[in-house]
Scaffold this motif. Structure first.
Motif, PDB file in Angstrom:
ATOM      1  N   ASP A 197       0.814  -1.213   0.000  1.00  0.00           N
ATOM      2  CA  ASP A 197       0.000   0.000   0.000  1.00  0.00           C
ATOM      3  C   ASP A 197       0.848   1.265   0.000  1.00  0.00           C
ATOM      4  O   ASP A 197       0.433   2.286  -0.519  1.00  0.00           O
ATOM      5  CB  ASP A 197      -0.923   0.033   1.215  1.00  0.00           C
ATOM      6  CG  ASP A 197      -2.303  -0.502   0.893  1.00  0.00           C
ATOM      7  OD1 ASP A 197      -2.513  -0.952  -0.241  1.00  0.00           O
ATOM      8  OD2 ASP A 197      -3.160  -0.466   1.775  1.00  0.00           O
ATOM      9  N   GLU A 206       3.236   2.009  -1.703  1.00  0.00           N
ATOM     10  CA  GLU A 206       3.587   2.412  -3.059  1.00  0.00           C
ATOM     11  C   GLU A 206       2.469   3.219  -3.716  1.00  0.00           C
ATOM     12  O   GLU A 206       2.689   3.861  -4.727  1.00  0.00           O
ATOM     13  CB  GLU A 206       3.889   1.178  -3.911  1.00  0.00           C
ATOM     14  CG  GLU A 206       5.010   0.322  -3.363  1.00  0.00           C
ATOM     15  CD  GLU A 206       6.303   1.099  -3.131  1.00  0.00           C
ATOM     16  OE1 GLU A 206       6.650   1.956  -3.953  1.00  0.00           O
ATOM     17  OE2 GLU A 206       6.959   0.838  -2.112  1.00  0.00           O
ATOM     18  N   ARG A 207       1.289   3.185  -3.175  1.00  0.00           N
ATOM     19  CA  ARG A 207       0.139   3.862  -3.770  1.00  0.00           C
ATOM     20  C   ARG A 207      -0.092   5.253  -3.204  1.00  0.00           C
ATOM     21  O   ARG A 207      -1.053   5.910  -3.566  1.00  0.00           O
ATOM     22  CB  ARG A 207      -1.122   3.031  -3.530  1.00  0.00           C
ATOM     23  CG  ARG A 207      -1.043   1.679  -4.156  1.00  0.00           C
ATOM     24  CD  ARG A 207      -2.315   0.928  -3.897  1.00  0.00           C
ATOM     25  NE  ARG A 207      -2.157  -0.448  -4.313  1.00  0.00           N
ATOM     26  CZ  ARG A 207      -2.732  -1.465  -3.741  1.00  0.00           C
ATOM     27  NH1 ARG A 207      -3.531  -1.276  -2.717  1.00  0.00           N
ATOM     28  NH2 ARG A 207      -2.535  -2.682  -4.168  1.00  0.00           N
ATOM     29  N   TYR A 222      -0.716  11.019  -6.537  1.00  0.00           N
ATOM     30  CA  TYR A 222      -1.118   9.992  -5.573  1.00  0.00           C
ATOM     31  C   TYR A 222      -1.801  10.624  -4.368  1.00  0.00           C
ATOM     32  O   TYR A 222      -1.483  11.751  -3.987  1.00  0.00           O
ATOM     33  CB  TYR A 222       0.114   9.212  -5.095  1.00  0.00           C
ATOM     34  CG  TYR A 222       0.821   8.523  -6.227  1.00  0.00           C
ATOM     35  CD1 TYR A 222       0.462   7.239  -6.608  1.00  0.00           C
ATOM     36  CD2 TYR A 222       1.828   9.165  -6.935  1.00  0.00           C
ATOM     37  CE1 TYR A 222       1.096   6.596  -7.662  1.00  0.00           C
ATOM     38  CE2 TYR A 222       2.468   8.534  -7.995  1.00  0.00           C
ATOM     39  CZ  TYR A 222       2.089   7.258  -8.350  1.00  0.00           C
ATOM     40  OH  TYR A 222       2.710   6.634  -9.399  1.00  0.00           O
ATOM     41  N   CYS A 255      -0.639   9.521   2.081  1.00  0.00           N
ATOM     42  CA  CYS A 255      -0.638   8.359   2.972  1.00  0.00           C
ATOM     43  C   CYS A 255      -1.429   8.712   4.230  1.00  0.00           C
ATOM     44  O   CYS A 255      -1.112   9.698   4.906  1.00  0.00           O
ATOM     45  CB  CYS A 255       0.798   8.005   3.338  1.00  0.00           C
ATOM     46  SG  CYS A 255       0.964   6.817   4.680  1.00  0.00           S
TER      47      CYS A 255
END
Length: 87
Positions: A22, A24-25, A62, A65
């Motif tokens: 996750d 990486e997303r 993106y 996080c």
């Protein structure tokens, strides 16, 4: 003769993180100066959430996080030197 067991139905709860994949997303929060240095030198850095990586992508593509965002929002106000950039 074999027997088949039927297990009781269980409720599943979605998880917001599924391990390292996750990370990486998302775009992560890290020290702005370290991000720049890492992009030039290739030296890995650590995000607020603990992810270690070498920044190489456009973070605007993106979502942020959720772990980094929660940690960042819980930090005391800084001196305005921009140390909470994302990558």
């Amino acid at each position: 003769m074999s027997t088949t067991k039927i297990l009781p139905e269980q409720e599943t709860t979605p998880r917001t993180s599924h391990g390292d994949g996750d990370h990486e997303r998302f775009a992560h929060y890290a020290d702005k100066h370290k991000i720049t240095e890492s992009m030039v030198s290739g030296t890995p850095i650590r995000a607020l959430c603990g992810k270690v990586w070498v920044p190489s992508r456009d973070p605007k593509k993106y979502p942020v996080c959720p772990e980094c965002k929660e940690i960042y929002e819980g930090l005391p106000p800084g001196g305005g030197d921009g140390d909470g950039d994302k990558q």
